[in-house]
Design a protein around this motif. Sequence first.
Motif, PDB file in Angstrom:
ATOM      1  N   GLY A   1       6.058   6.824  -3.173  1.00 38.79           N
ATOM      2  CA  GLY A   1       6.476   5.656  -2.023  1.00 38.79           C
ATOM      3  C   GLY A   1       7.803   5.946  -1.860  1.00 38.79           C
ATOM      4  N   SER A   2       8.726   6.080  -2.596  1.00 36.80           N
ATOM      5  CA  SER A   2       9.659   5.709  -1.919  1.00 36.80           C
ATOM      6  C   SER A   2      10.923   7.819  -1.787  1.00 36.80           C
ATOM      7  N   VAL A   3      11.631   8.231  -1.196  1.00 34.08           N
ATOM      8  CA  VAL A   3      11.788   9.730  -1.295  1.00 34.08           C
ATOM      9  C   VAL A   3      12.397   9.646  -2.606  1.00 34.08           C
ATOM     10  N   GLN A   4      13.412   9.258  -2.852  1.00 36.06           N
ATOM     11  CA  GLN A   4      13.934   9.378  -4.080  1.00 36.06           C
ATOM     12  C   GLN A   4      13.250   9.439  -4.823  1.00 36.06           C
ATOM     13  N   ARG A   5      12.016   8.994  -5.394  1.00 33.60           N
ATOM     14  CA  ARG A   5      11.589   8.773  -6.530  1.00 33.60           C
ATOM     15  C   ARG A   5      10.412   9.835  -6.610  1.00 33.60           C
TER      16      ARG A   5
ATOM     17  N   GLY B   1       1.068  -1.309   0.422  1.00 30.11           N
ATOM     18  CA  GLY B   1      -0.208   0.128  -0.369  1.00 30.11           C
ATOM     19  C   GLY B   1       0.760   1.371   0.113  1.00 30.11           C
ATOM     20  N   TYR B   2       0.119   2.184   0.920  1.00 29.32           N
ATOM     21  CA  TYR B   2       1.037   3.331   0.909  1.00 29.32           C
ATOM     22  C   TYR B   2       1.861   3.689   1.975  1.00 29.32           C
ATOM     23  N   ARG B   3       2.678   2.189   2.764  1.00 24.70           N
ATOM     24  CA  ARG B   3       2.810   2.073   4.036  1.00 24.70           C
ATOM     25  C   ARG B   3       4.935   2.571   3.146  1.00 24.70           C
ATOM     26  N   ILE B   4       4.715   2.521   2.808  1.00 27.63           N
ATOM     27  CA  ILE B   4       6.453   3.291   2.287  1.00 27.63           C
ATOM     28  C   ILE B   4       6.281   4.710   2.590  1.00 27.63           C
ATOM     29  N   TRP B   5       5.648   5.133   2.016  1.00 25.04           N
ATOM     30  CA  TRP B   5       5.631   6.448   2.484  1.00 25.04           C
ATOM     31  C   TRP B   5       5.543   6.880   4.076  1.00 25.04           C
ATOM     32  N   GLY B   6       4.660   6.284   4.684  1.00 26.03           N
ATOM     33  CA  GLY B   6       4.458   6.643   6.019  1.00 26.03           C
ATOM     34  C   GLY B   6       5.635   6.114   6.228  1.00 26.03           C
ATOM     35  N   LEU B   7       6.129   5.089   6.015  1.00 22.29           N
ATOM     36  CA  LEU B   7       7.616   4.796   6.878  1.00 22.29           C
ATOM     37  C   LEU B   7       8.845   6.024   6.911  1.00 22.29           C
ATOM     38  N   GLU B   8       9.050   6.238   5.115  1.00 21.13           N
ATOM     39  CA  GLU B   8      10.103   6.905   4.937  1.00 21.13           C
ATOM     40  C   GLU B   8       9.730   8.150   4.811  1.00 21.13           C
ATOM     41  N   SER B   9       8.967   8.531   5.818  1.00 24.25           N
ATOM     42  CA  SER B   9       8.750  10.099   6.095  1.00 24.25           C
ATOM     43  C   SER B   9       8.919  10.428   6.970  1.00 24.25           C
ATOM     44  N   ALA B  10       8.411   9.345   7.832  1.00 26.26           N
ATOM     45  CA  ALA B  10       8.837   9.416   9.526  1.00 26.26           C
ATOM     46  C   ALA B  10      10.670   9.060   9.085  1.00 26.26           C
ATOM     47  N   ALA B  11      10.728   8.360   8.745  1.00 27.59           N
ATOM     48  CA  ALA B  11      13.303   8.242   8.673  1.00 27.59           C
ATOM     49  C   ALA B  11      12.927   9.236   8.285  1.00 27.59           C
TER      50      ALA B  11
END
Length: 322
Positions: free
Chosen positions: A244-248, A83-93
């Motif tokens: 999702g990812s900060v890089q993309r 899902g959109y969990r990648i962005w949730g985790l990467e934004s927190a990181a």
Amino acid sequence: MPLYDAVKDLTLTIERVELEPHVLPLKHLTRRTTVFHLHGSGEEGVGEDVTYEEAHHQDVELPDLTGEHTVDSFSKLVTDEPGYRIWGLESAALDLALRQAGSSLAAAVGREPRPVTFVVSQSTVKELLAIYPGTRFKLDASDKWTDDIVAELAATGAVDVVDFKGLYDGDWVEATPSADLYGRVAEAFPQAWLEDARINDETRPALEPHHDRLTWDFPIHSVDDVAALEWPPRCLNSKPSRFGSVQRLFDFYDHCGANAIEVYGGGQFELGPGRGQIQHLASLFHSDAPNDVAPKEYNEGGPRPGLPQSPLPAASRDPGFR
């Protein structure tokens, strides 16, 4: 220098992870999101998983996130999350890494925070304009839009974006892709961006004269998706959770900047800190666009006095990404 290079080597230490559910009962659904709290070295980073399926937020299982990371190595650790969990985790990181480094996102990427203009995605156009005459709108087109309704909306001069929702499926989608609807709307709103039209043999002739106003949201997850569009875009909607990812996301910003593509921000009905984070990005990268990032108070009730007005204050220069 690519934007991602400015943050990818930031280090972060994670000692524990906490999950916080957010719930907002609505008329037709119960909106749920999950906020991630990453703790380490006396600091806390937050991010929000805005996936719409309710079951996605139940019994959440994460890989072991504790330990020493860089923003880039953390991204590789969570790359297969659903899902959109990648962005949730990467934004927190990213938030935690910046806080542990004592740096703001603005300082890290060399951007000047600016006040954020926003549009409102609500059908209560007349009611909001009666209270706040300067309100701007992003409206979902509908099969119920008769010529009279279209003319009335156009006469307000307040519509910056019309979303056709042409690439979605489901009973909740109110606009059937057709040459008639697309043509009428495009002619009635000659200054508005036209979002997510479905291009097929029927609609292409109606859209072609307006292709420089076509903008996209649903299909844009990476730079490759931009390159795959039938007509080179002049403007695109950026929803960080879709990337999702900060890089993309940062590669997308770089690509748009290099190719003179305008950007406006979009939200995913965030209930927690994710809303502030998309407003923060808008402040740094597309502050004066028709950003669909209205404060969450607009989702918590109808038109009423006391709602925040556009523009929002510029993003904070305090450490972190909030």
